[in-house]
Design a protein around this motif. Sequence first.
Motif, PDB file in Angstrom:
ATOM      1  N   THR A   1       0.863  -1.061   0.673  1.00  0.00           N
ATOM      2  CA  THR A   1      -0.084   0.188  -0.287  1.00  0.00           C
ATOM      3  C   THR A   1       1.055   1.138  -0.083  1.00  0.00           C
ATOM      4  OG1 THR A   1      -0.197   0.063   2.902  1.00  0.00           O
ATOM      5  CG2 THR A   1      -1.426  -1.219   1.243  1.00  0.00           C
ATOM      6  N   ALA A   2       0.049   1.966  -0.191  1.00  0.00           N
ATOM      7  CA  ALA A   2       1.138   4.059   0.062  1.00  0.00           C
ATOM      8  C   ALA A   2       1.751   3.379   1.318  1.00  0.00           C
ATOM      9  CB  ALA A   2       0.413   5.294  -0.292  1.00  0.00           C
ATOM     10  N   ASN A   3       1.196   3.263   2.278  1.00  0.00           N
ATOM     11  CA  ASN A   3       2.161   2.966   3.616  1.00  0.00           C
ATOM     12  C   ASN A   3       3.379   1.920   4.233  1.00  0.00           C
ATOM     13  OD1 ASN A   3       1.644   6.015   4.398  1.00  0.00           O
ATOM     14  ND2 ASN A   3      -0.474   5.071   5.233  1.00  0.00           N
ATOM     15  N   ILE A   4       2.860   0.758   3.505  1.00  0.00           N
ATOM     16  CA  ILE A   4       3.235  -0.681   3.644  1.00  0.00           C
ATOM     17  C   ILE A   4       4.127  -0.925   2.516  1.00  0.00           C
ATOM     18  CG2 ILE A   4       2.892  -2.677   4.593  1.00  0.00           C
ATOM     19  CD1 ILE A   4      -0.104  -1.569   5.926  1.00  0.00           C
ATOM     20  N   THR A   5       5.227  -1.538   2.905  1.00  0.00           N
ATOM     21  CA  THR A   5       6.299  -2.637   2.266  1.00  0.00           C
ATOM     22  C   THR A   5       6.769  -3.586   2.666  1.00  0.00           C
ATOM     23  OG1 THR A   5       6.976  -0.077   1.165  1.00  0.00           O
ATOM     24  CG2 THR A   5       8.630  -2.052   0.938  1.00  0.00           C
ATOM     25  N   LEU A   6       6.199  -4.739   2.231  1.00  0.00           N
ATOM     26  CA  LEU A   6       6.780  -5.805   2.367  1.00  0.00           C
ATOM     27  C   LEU A   6       8.421  -5.979   1.729  1.00  0.00           C
ATOM     28  CD1 LEU A   6       6.483  -8.594   3.235  1.00  0.00           C
ATOM     29  CD2 LEU A   6       5.736  -9.344   0.957  1.00  0.00           C
ATOM     30  N   GLU A   7       9.536  -6.545   2.927  1.00  0.00           N
ATOM     31  CA  GLU A   7      10.388  -7.313   2.622  1.00  0.00           C
ATOM     32  C   GLU A   7      10.497  -8.339   2.662  1.00  0.00           C
ATOM     33  OE1 GLU A   7      13.756  -5.153   3.869  1.00  0.00           O
ATOM     34  OE2 GLU A   7      15.253  -6.789   3.242  1.00  0.00           O
ATOM     35  N   PHE A   8      11.456  -9.507   1.975  1.00  0.00           N
ATOM     36  CA  PHE A   8      11.755 -10.734   2.170  1.00  0.00           C
ATOM     37  C   PHE A   8      13.138 -11.058   2.486  1.00  0.00           C
ATOM     38  CE2 PHE A   8       7.976 -13.224  -0.246  1.00  0.00           C
ATOM     39  CZ  PHE A   8       6.805 -12.933   0.969  1.00  0.00           C
ATOM     40  N   VAL A   9      13.150 -11.401   3.738  1.00  0.00           N
ATOM     41  CA  VAL A   9      14.241 -12.102   3.957  1.00  0.00           C
ATOM     42  C   VAL A   9      14.980 -13.135   4.102  1.00  0.00           C
ATOM     43  CG1 VAL A   9      16.606 -11.334   5.917  1.00  0.00           C
ATOM     44  CG2 VAL A   9      14.360  -9.371   5.628  1.00  0.00           C
ATOM     45  N   LYS A  10      16.415 -13.195   3.831  1.00  0.00           N
ATOM     46  CA  LYS A  10      16.768 -15.025   3.305  1.00  0.00           C
ATOM     47  C   LYS A  10      16.191 -15.323   4.576  1.00  0.00           C
ATOM     48  CE  LYS A  10      19.803 -15.560   0.020  1.00  0.00           C
ATOM     49  NZ  LYS A  10      19.490 -16.020  -0.735  1.00  0.00           N
ATOM     50  N   ILE A  11      16.138 -16.271   4.933  1.00  0.00           N
ATOM     51  CA  ILE A  11      16.538 -17.520   6.076  1.00  0.00           C
ATOM     52  C   ILE A  11      16.868 -18.406   5.551  1.00  0.00           C
ATOM     53  CG2 ILE A  11      16.132 -15.714   8.120  1.00  0.00           C
ATOM     54  CD1 ILE A  11      14.022 -18.104   6.978  1.00  0.00           C
ATOM     55  N   THR A  12      17.425 -19.542   6.671  1.00  0.00           N
ATOM     56  CA  THR A  12      16.878 -21.040   5.852  1.00  0.00           C
ATOM     57  C   THR A  12      16.341 -22.146   7.379  1.00  0.00           C
ATOM     58  OG1 THR A  12      18.895 -21.115   7.919  1.00  0.00           O
ATOM     59  CG2 THR A  12      19.730 -21.303   5.831  1.00  0.00           C
ATOM     60  N   HIS A  13      15.775 -23.064   6.718  1.00  0.00           N
ATOM     61  CA  HIS A  13      14.574 -23.333   7.105  1.00  0.00           C
ATOM     62  C   HIS A  13      15.341 -25.214   6.339  1.00  0.00           C
ATOM     63  CE1 HIS A  13      10.881 -24.599   9.404  1.00  0.00           C
ATOM     64  NE2 HIS A  13      10.524 -24.394   8.058  1.00  0.00           N
ATOM     65  N   SER A  14      13.798 -25.850   6.936  1.00  0.00           N
ATOM     66  CA  SER A  14      13.809 -27.157   6.382  1.00  0.00           C
ATOM     67  C   SER A  14      13.371 -27.263   4.771  1.00  0.00           C
ATOM     68  CB  SER A  14      13.895 -28.143   7.360  1.00  0.00           C
ATOM     69  OG  SER A  14      12.628 -28.225   7.460  1.00  0.00           O
ATOM     70  N   ILE A  15      12.863 -26.687   4.155  1.00  0.00           N
ATOM     71  CA  ILE A  15      12.107 -26.290   3.054  1.00  0.00           C
ATOM     72  C   ILE A  15      13.415 -25.161   2.228  1.00  0.00           C
ATOM     73  CG2 ILE A  15      10.787 -24.630   3.259  1.00  0.00           C
ATOM     74  CD1 ILE A  15       8.653 -26.570   1.642  1.00  0.00           C
ATOM     75  N   PRO A  16      13.825 -24.918   0.605  1.00  0.00           N
ATOM     76  CA  PRO A  16      14.374 -24.133   0.166  1.00  0.00           C
ATOM     77  C   PRO A  16      13.690 -22.650   0.123  1.00  0.00           C
ATOM     78  CG  PRO A  16      14.301 -25.754  -1.513  1.00  0.00           C
ATOM     79  CD  PRO A  16      13.345 -26.191  -0.136  1.00  0.00           C
ATOM     80  N   ASP A  17      14.028 -21.812  -0.436  1.00  0.00           N
ATOM     81  CA  ASP A  17      13.345 -20.167  -0.720  1.00  0.00           C
ATOM     82  C   ASP A  17      12.888 -19.625   0.271  1.00  0.00           C
ATOM     83  OD1 ASP A  17      13.569 -19.028  -2.627  1.00  0.00           O
ATOM     84  OD2 ASP A  17      12.205 -19.127  -3.661  1.00  0.00           O
ATOM     85  N   ALA A  18      12.965 -20.044   1.434  1.00  0.00           N
ATOM     86  CA  ALA A  18      12.284 -19.618   2.770  1.00  0.00           C
ATOM     87  C   ALA A  18      12.778 -18.056   2.762  1.00  0.00           C
ATOM     88  CB  ALA A  18      12.473 -20.422   4.297  1.00  0.00           C
ATOM     89  N   ALA A  19      10.821 -17.238   3.360  1.00  0.00           N
ATOM     90  CA  ALA A  19      11.207 -16.010   4.374  1.00  0.00           C
ATOM     91  C   ALA A  19      11.350 -15.499   4.927  1.00  0.00           C
ATOM     92  CB  ALA A  19      11.099 -15.212   2.981  1.00  0.00           C
ATOM     93  N   MET A  20      12.285 -14.493   6.284  1.00  0.00           N
ATOM     94  CA  MET A  20      11.453 -13.504   6.907  1.00  0.00           C
ATOM     95  C   MET A  20      10.727 -12.685   6.354  1.00  0.00           C
ATOM     96  SD  MET A  20      12.722 -13.073   9.918  1.00  0.00           S
ATOM     97  CE  MET A  20      13.453 -14.457  10.829  1.00  0.00           C
ATOM     98  N   ALA A  21       9.863 -12.074   6.710  1.00  0.00           N
ATOM     99  CA  ALA A  21       8.657 -11.254   6.112  1.00  0.00           C
ATOM    100  C   ALA A  21       8.751 -10.167   7.272  1.00  0.00           C
ATOM    101  CB  ALA A  21       6.638 -12.331   6.060  1.00  0.00           C
ATOM    102  N   VAL A  22       9.177  -9.070   5.833  1.00  0.00           N
ATOM    103  CA  VAL A  22       9.016  -7.550   6.897  1.00  0.00           C
ATOM    104  C   VAL A  22       8.331  -6.114   6.377  1.00  0.00           C
ATOM    105  CG1 VAL A  22      10.347  -6.384   7.791  1.00  0.00           C
ATOM    106  CG2 VAL A  22      11.701  -7.923   7.758  1.00  0.00           C
ATOM    107  N   LEU A  23       7.586  -6.002   7.630  1.00  0.00           N
ATOM    108  CA  LEU A  23       6.991  -4.824   6.518  1.00  0.00           C
ATOM    109  C   LEU A  23       6.942  -4.050   7.373  1.00  0.00           C
ATOM    110  CD1 LEU A  23       2.852  -6.308   7.975  1.00  0.00           C
ATOM    111  CD2 LEU A  23       4.386  -6.839   5.211  1.00  0.00           C
ATOM    112  N   HIS A  24       7.564  -2.818   6.155  1.00  0.00           N
ATOM    113  CA  HIS A  24       8.460  -1.398   6.752  1.00  0.00           C
ATOM    114  C   HIS A  24       7.049  -0.649   6.859  1.00  0.00           C
ATOM    115  CE1 HIS A  24      12.448  -2.896   6.455  1.00  0.00           C
ATOM    116  NE2 HIS A  24      11.694  -3.619   5.493  1.00  0.00           N
TER     117      HIS A  24
END
Length: 448
Positions: free
Chosen positions: A139-162
């Motif tokens: 939205t005009a106020n919310i930006t999503l960022e995906f931060v690379k992290i590791t887990h037991s499945i590939p391509d996992a993300a930590m989700a951050v709302l700015h």
Amino acid sequence: MQLEVVAIGGYEEVGRNMTAVNIDGEIIIFDMGIRLDRIMIHEDTDISKMHSLNLIEMGVIPDDTVMKNIEGEVKAIVLTHGHLDHIGAITKLAHRYNAPIIGTPYTLELVKREILSEKKFDVRNPLITLENGNKLDLTANITLEFVKITHSIPDAAMAVLHTPYGAVVYGNDFKFDNFPVVGEKPDYKALKRIGKQGVIAMVSESTRADYEGKTPSEGVAANLLKNDLLGTDNQDNGVIVTTFSSHIARVKSITDVATKMGRIPVLVGRSMAKYCGIAQDIGLVKFPKETKICWDPSSIDKTYHQIMKEGKENYLLIVTGHQGEEGAVLSRMATNKTPFKFEKYDQVVFSADVIPNPMNSAQRYLLEARLKLMGVRIFKGAHVSGHAAKEDHRDLLRWMQPEHLIPSHGDFNLTAAYTKLAEEEGFRLGEDVHLLRNWQSLKFERVL
Ligand SMILES: [Zn+2]
């Protein structure tokens, strides 16, 4: 500003994760998962014909009817990774929201398969791919960022709302693995940057918050597998390894050891073919070129016949069914429902822990007993968890220094263990650590 974190699912159990974050009336949903143990769904079970309300009643999917009480508009459904306890309810719930579904490439490929196999609901939400390390304006106020992290499945993300007020971090699930077998190590730089910029609230998994120390790397599991497979006199025998079909790094390690043993790796079963096939198709992993993948019953039967004819010692089978689930590949093999025949000194390696509930334990006991009766050698322990332990959590807390902390993905024992750790780090229950139950929410005001 008004910020509200709504606990929908996963706050009283391990499974059916779903959280909503409401920022001034703009709502972002994180995860829509199922709870596997509730109907003993194993990796090959089909819930595609079942209705949402029945599944909610059975406690299989999150009870999102709480969303009726939340004022605001859902702007996005954000998925952190492809495990079913995070994406499994998409097909049952997402169509109720006029919002896109956002995930990393592998996660969204799995979501597409889920949607294709759904028979009850038509899920038409737009699918938006966001790569780790990238940002997307929601939205005009919310930006999503995906931060690379590791887990037991590939391509996992930590989700951050700015947001204009600071960041909201959703850390469900992760481990900090500096020696991952597939993919890269976590993006520590990004995590530290986000912490420095200021975090208003963080939701964190607590699945393994009661384990001391640091969760071992996937590289350790790879070595344990080598030890079991290359360190045993098994040249003339059948070798079968069972693990999670979505654990691509583990399957990759097993196929690599198979090659070292001079055997052809064979991935058996529908879910094994699905998760590994997609990972290979989108370039996340490269299995040895001689690897065989068989998924439909007739090709599986054909492969078994071929293995029995040409000699088991030429192959290494990778199969589902490590929990002893009835109907899964390994149980069917052990009960002589397939052309594969176990013989004395064949080797079965369990590269997974038993998910601790009495039904699993009983089924696994039965499976092992059957294998032992046939003289099969059983190996356990070649496994490491995909979830952060205490010292991993301590690192994240020190980097993020959130103003408010909400433990999730666990029952009381786990969220309490996490809270205790947070208190060691200077937080205080009821002040800045908040224990929510499903359907409870945490609201706080903040001026810019
Ligand atoms: Zn997970």
